[in-house]
Design a protein around this motif. Sequence first.
Motif, PDB file in Angstrom:
ATOM      1  N   GLU A  83       0.858  -1.174   0.000  1.00 43.88           N
ATOM      2  CA  GLU A  83       0.000   0.000   0.000  1.00 43.88           C
ATOM      3  C   GLU A  83       0.904   1.237   0.000  1.00 43.88           C
ATOM      4  OE1 GLU A  83      -3.682  -0.269   2.547  1.00 43.88           O
ATOM      5  OE2 GLU A  83      -2.498  -1.890   3.438  1.00 43.88           O
ATOM      6  N   ILE A  84       0.857   1.990  -1.086  1.00 46.29           N
ATOM      7  CA  ILE A  84       1.710   3.167  -1.208  1.00 46.29           C
ATOM      8  C   ILE A  84       0.842   4.378  -1.546  1.00 46.29           C
ATOM      9  CG2 ILE A  84       3.678   4.222  -2.385  1.00 46.29           C
ATOM     10  CD1 ILE A  84       4.630   1.424  -3.101  1.00 46.29           C
ATOM     11  N   ARG A  85       1.076   5.472  -0.820  1.00 46.90           N
ATOM     12  CA  ARG A  85       0.350   6.709  -1.075  1.00 46.90           C
ATOM     13  C   ARG A  85       1.266   7.703  -1.764  1.00 46.90           C
ATOM     14  NH1 ARG A  85      -0.713   8.420   3.951  1.00 46.90           N
ATOM     15  NH2 ARG A  85       0.629  10.265   3.971  1.00 46.90           N
ATOM     16  N   VAL A  96      -3.401  16.734  -4.619  1.00 45.56           N
ATOM     17  CA  VAL A  96      -3.893  15.423  -5.064  1.00 45.56           C
ATOM     18  C   VAL A  96      -3.246  14.320  -4.231  1.00 45.56           C
ATOM     19  CG1 VAL A  96      -4.136  13.836  -7.006  1.00 45.56           C
ATOM     20  CG2 VAL A  96      -4.111  16.302  -7.428  1.00 45.56           C
ATOM     21  N   ILE A  97      -4.062  13.381  -3.771  1.00 47.45           N
ATOM     22  CA  ILE A  97      -3.596  12.186  -3.059  1.00 47.45           C
ATOM     23  C   ILE A  97      -3.995  10.961  -3.875  1.00 47.45           C
ATOM     24  CG2 ILE A  97      -3.853  10.761  -0.992  1.00 47.45           C
ATOM     25  CD1 ILE A  97      -4.314  13.271   0.623  1.00 47.45           C
ATOM     26  N   VAL A  98      -3.047  10.065  -4.078  1.00 48.98           N
ATOM     27  CA  VAL A  98      -3.295   8.847  -4.860  1.00 48.98           C
ATOM     28  C   VAL A  98      -2.947   7.639  -4.002  1.00 48.98           C
ATOM     29  CG1 VAL A  98      -2.764   7.600  -6.994  1.00 48.98           C
ATOM     30  CG2 VAL A  98      -2.623  10.100  -6.953  1.00 48.98           C
ATOM     31  N   GLU A  99      -3.922   6.773  -3.766  1.00 44.47           N
ATOM     32  CA  GLU A  99      -3.695   5.548  -3.000  1.00 44.47           C
ATOM     33  C   GLU A  99      -3.559   4.374  -3.964  1.00 44.47           C
ATOM     34  OE1 GLU A  99      -5.985   6.430   1.207  1.00 44.47           O
ATOM     35  OE2 GLU A  99      -7.117   5.481  -0.418  1.00 44.47           O
ATOM     36  N   THR A 100      -2.525   3.561  -3.748  1.00 46.69           N
ATOM     37  CA  THR A 100      -2.276   2.437  -4.650  1.00 46.69           C
ATOM     38  C   THR A 100      -2.078   1.140  -3.878  1.00 46.69           C
ATOM     39  OG1 THR A 100       0.143   2.644  -4.700  1.00 46.69           O
ATOM     40  CG2 THR A 100      -1.106   4.026  -6.242  1.00 46.69           C
ATOM     41  N   LEU A 101      -2.334   0.036  -4.576  1.00 45.00           N
ATOM     42  CA  LEU A 101      -1.948  -1.301  -4.135  1.00 45.00           C
ATOM     43  C   LEU A 101      -1.132  -1.880  -5.276  1.00 45.00           C
ATOM     44  CD1 LEU A 101      -5.216  -2.820  -2.565  1.00 45.00           C
ATOM     45  CD2 LEU A 101      -3.112  -2.188  -1.371  1.00 45.00           C
ATOM     46  N   ARG A 105       6.549  -1.440  -7.102  1.00 43.89           N
ATOM     47  CA  ARG A 105       6.528  -0.018  -6.754  1.00 43.89           C
ATOM     48  C   ARG A 105       7.242   0.846  -7.787  1.00 43.89           C
ATOM     49  NH1 ARG A 105       8.840   2.335  -1.864  1.00 43.89           N
ATOM     50  NH2 ARG A 105       7.527   0.875  -0.693  1.00 43.89           N
ATOM     51  N   ASN A 106       8.241   0.320  -8.460  1.00 42.56           N
ATOM     52  CA  ASN A 106       8.939   1.100  -9.487  1.00 42.56           C
ATOM     53  C   ASN A 106       8.016   1.416 -10.664  1.00 42.56           C
ATOM     54  OD1 ASN A 106      11.362   1.143  -8.043  1.00 42.56           O
ATOM     55  ND2 ASN A 106      12.070  -0.757  -8.979  1.00 42.56           N
ATOM     56  N   ARG A 107       7.272   0.410 -11.088  1.00 45.50           N
ATOM     57  CA  ARG A 107       6.317   0.616 -12.182  1.00 45.50           C
ATOM     58  C   ARG A 107       5.258   1.630 -11.796  1.00 45.50           C
ATOM     59  NH1 ARG A 107       3.265  -4.334 -12.331  1.00 45.50           N
ATOM     60  NH2 ARG A 107       2.012  -3.295 -10.740  1.00 45.50           N
ATOM     61  N   THR A 108       4.703   1.474 -10.609  1.00 49.92           N
ATOM     62  CA  THR A 108       3.623   2.355 -10.170  1.00 49.92           C
ATOM     63  C   THR A 108       4.101   3.792 -10.015  1.00 49.92           C
ATOM     64  OG1 THR A 108       2.614   0.492  -9.009  1.00 49.92           O
ATOM     65  CG2 THR A 108       1.833   2.691  -8.431  1.00 49.92           C
ATOM     66  N   ALA A 109       5.261   3.968  -9.388  1.00 53.64           N
ATOM     67  CA  ALA A 109       5.794   5.318  -9.197  1.00 53.64           C
ATOM     68  C   ALA A 109       6.050   5.990 -10.538  1.00 53.64           C
ATOM     69  CB  ALA A 109       7.085   5.262  -8.385  1.00 53.64           C
ATOM     70  N   ASP A 226      -5.414   3.549 -14.057  1.00 48.56           N
ATOM     71  CA  ASP A 226      -4.244   2.714 -13.773  1.00 48.56           C
ATOM     72  C   ASP A 226      -4.662   1.552 -12.877  1.00 48.56           C
ATOM     73  OD1 ASP A 226      -1.812   1.715 -12.416  1.00 48.56           O
ATOM     74  OD2 ASP A 226      -0.820   3.406 -13.385  1.00 48.56           O
ATOM     75  N   ASP A 227      -4.275   0.340 -13.245  1.00 53.37           N
ATOM     76  CA  ASP A 227      -4.668  -0.847 -12.484  1.00 53.37           C
ATOM     77  C   ASP A 227      -4.193  -0.816 -11.033  1.00 53.37           C
ATOM     78  OD1 ASP A 227      -5.918  -1.918 -14.701  1.00 53.37           O
ATOM     79  OD2 ASP A 227      -4.207  -3.154 -15.300  1.00 53.37           O
ATOM     80  N   ASP A 228      -3.073  -0.146 -10.776  1.00 53.54           N
ATOM     81  CA  ASP A 228      -2.514  -0.119  -9.424  1.00 53.54           C
ATOM     82  C   ASP A 228      -3.167   0.924  -8.524  1.00 53.54           C
ATOM     83  OD1 ASP A 228      -0.706  -2.086 -10.172  1.00 53.54           O
ATOM     84  OD2 ASP A 228       0.855  -0.643 -10.707  1.00 53.54           O
TER      85      ASP A 228
END
Length: 249
Positions: A83-85, A96-101, A105-109, A226-228
Motif C-alpha cells: 500500500e503506497i500513497r 492530489v492524493i493517490v492511494e495504490t496497491l 513499486r517502481n512501475r507504479t511510481a 491505472d490498475d494499481d
Amino acid sequence: MAGHSQFKNIMHRKGAQDAKRAKVFSKHSREITVAAKAGGPDPASNARLRLAIQNARAENMPKDNIERAIKKAAGGDADTYEEIRYEGYGPGGVAVIVETLTDNRNRTASNVRATFSKFGGNLGETGSVSFMFDRVGQIVYKPEIGDADAVLEAAIDAGAEDVQSDADGHVITCAFAELSEVAAALQDTLGEAESVRPFWRPQNGTPVDEERAQSMLKLVSSLEDDDDVQNVYSNFEVEDDVMAKLTAA
C-alpha cells in the motif's frame, strides 16, 4: 449501412463498459485479497475485509469473484501488494492524493509521475499535501433510502459527525477510527450502504477555472484508469455550471 454503423457503435460502447466493469472488479478483488491476507478470511472478525466485500457488492461484483479473492489470500498463493500513497499537485496548485496497491513499486511510481507530468502537475514527497486533508470515514446511501431528517437521525444515533443530503443521495461522515462501528449501526437502521470507505476530506478547496478543471478531470481519470490505483482525492473546486459543461462533453 446506417444500421450496421449503429450496431458497431453499440458494440463498441458495450465493449468499453465491459472493460471498465472488469477494471472495477479487479480493483475490488485486489482490495479483498489484501484485506483477507492481512486480517484473515472471516469478515465477521476482519473489519477491513467486511468493508471491502460490502463495496464490491455495491458495484454488483459477482459472489464467485468475491469468494475467489478471499480463497486466493487464504491459500497463500496471492500476490504480495504494497500500500503506497503518492501526493502531489495538479494544474493550478490543486492538491492530489493517490492511494495504490502494487506488486511493483517502481512501475507504479513511474506511471503516477508520468501521469502528473502529462496533465500539468508534479509529484511531491509523501506528506507534501496530506496535511491539507482530514482522514475520515465516509458512508454513502442512495437517495431512496429515506428523507434527509430520517437519515440524519440515524446517523446521529450511530455516532456519525456529519450528513450531507441532496438529490444524489446521503453522504455520512464519521471519525476514521469509528468507521466500521458506525457503518454497522447504520446498516441495522438503514440497510446496506452504497459504499463504506476511508476518505481524505480536504480542509479547504482550491478554485480553478474551466481550462484547469478540464486538465484536472483528465488527470484524475487517467490516474483512476491505472490498475494499481485504488483511490484518487483532490481539493479542486469549480463552478457547478462549468462542471456540468465539462462532464457533459
